[in-house]
Design a protein around this motif. Sequence first.
Motif, PDB file in Angstrom:
ATOM      1  N   ASP A  46       0.839  -1.205   0.000  1.00  0.00           N
ATOM      2  CA  ASP A  46       0.000   0.000   0.000  1.00  0.00           C
ATOM      3  C   ASP A  46       0.872   1.252   0.000  1.00  0.00           C
ATOM      4  O   ASP A  46       1.817   1.354   0.776  1.00  0.00           O
ATOM      5  N   CYS A  73      -4.640  -1.682  -1.124  1.00  0.00           N
ATOM      6  CA  CYS A  73      -5.737  -2.641  -1.034  1.00  0.00           C
ATOM      7  C   CYS A  73      -7.008  -1.939  -0.565  1.00  0.00           C
ATOM      8  O   CYS A  73      -6.985  -0.764  -0.201  1.00  0.00           O
ATOM      9  N   CYS A  94      -2.491  -2.147   7.149  1.00  0.00           N
ATOM     10  CA  CYS A  94      -3.207  -1.543   6.017  1.00  0.00           C
ATOM     11  C   CYS A  94      -4.139  -0.443   6.529  1.00  0.00           C
ATOM     12  O   CYS A  94      -4.215   0.641   5.964  1.00  0.00           O
TER      13      CYS A  94
HETATM   14 ZN    ZN Z   1      -3.092  -3.372   2.387  1.00  0.00          ZN
END
Ligand code: ZN
Length: 150
Positions: A39, A62, A123
């Motif tokens: 990311d 993502c 994330c």
């Molecule tokens: Zn991610």
Amino acid sequence: MVHDLYQEIILDHSKRPRNCRTMEDANRHAEGYNPLCGDKLKLFVKMEGDLVKDASFVGSGCAISTASASLMTESLKGRTRQQALELLEKFHELLTTDTPVSQDLGKLMVFCGVRDYPARVKCATLAWHTLKSALSGPGEHGPAETVTTE
Ligand code: ZN
């Protein structure tokens, strides 16, 4: 039931992220990178005195990282620097501890399910780590800093 709704909100924000644009007149910015997932994001914040006037981001990542950046930028507007940092603390707590979900988080509580997936926590927190760097870095004409979540 509730978690299905949460997933829908995350999906919606990942498909149609809010505040996903560069900001020419931002006076704070930072870049974040999560090597575990790949990311990447660039965060723009416009501060007026102590107040967050506007926040936006661009990047590729993502669904979780995109939705998190989208909901974060939406939640920041109108908050003071201190309030933004407090929100960051609460969000981090939501993802990394078993404490009951704080109502102050508003829509951000949709990420509570992520605490069951430790690999995805980075994330969800990437945008927030980047925010911290943007708010604590040099002001006006300072260079953009890059944060790596490790
Ligand atoms: Zn991610």
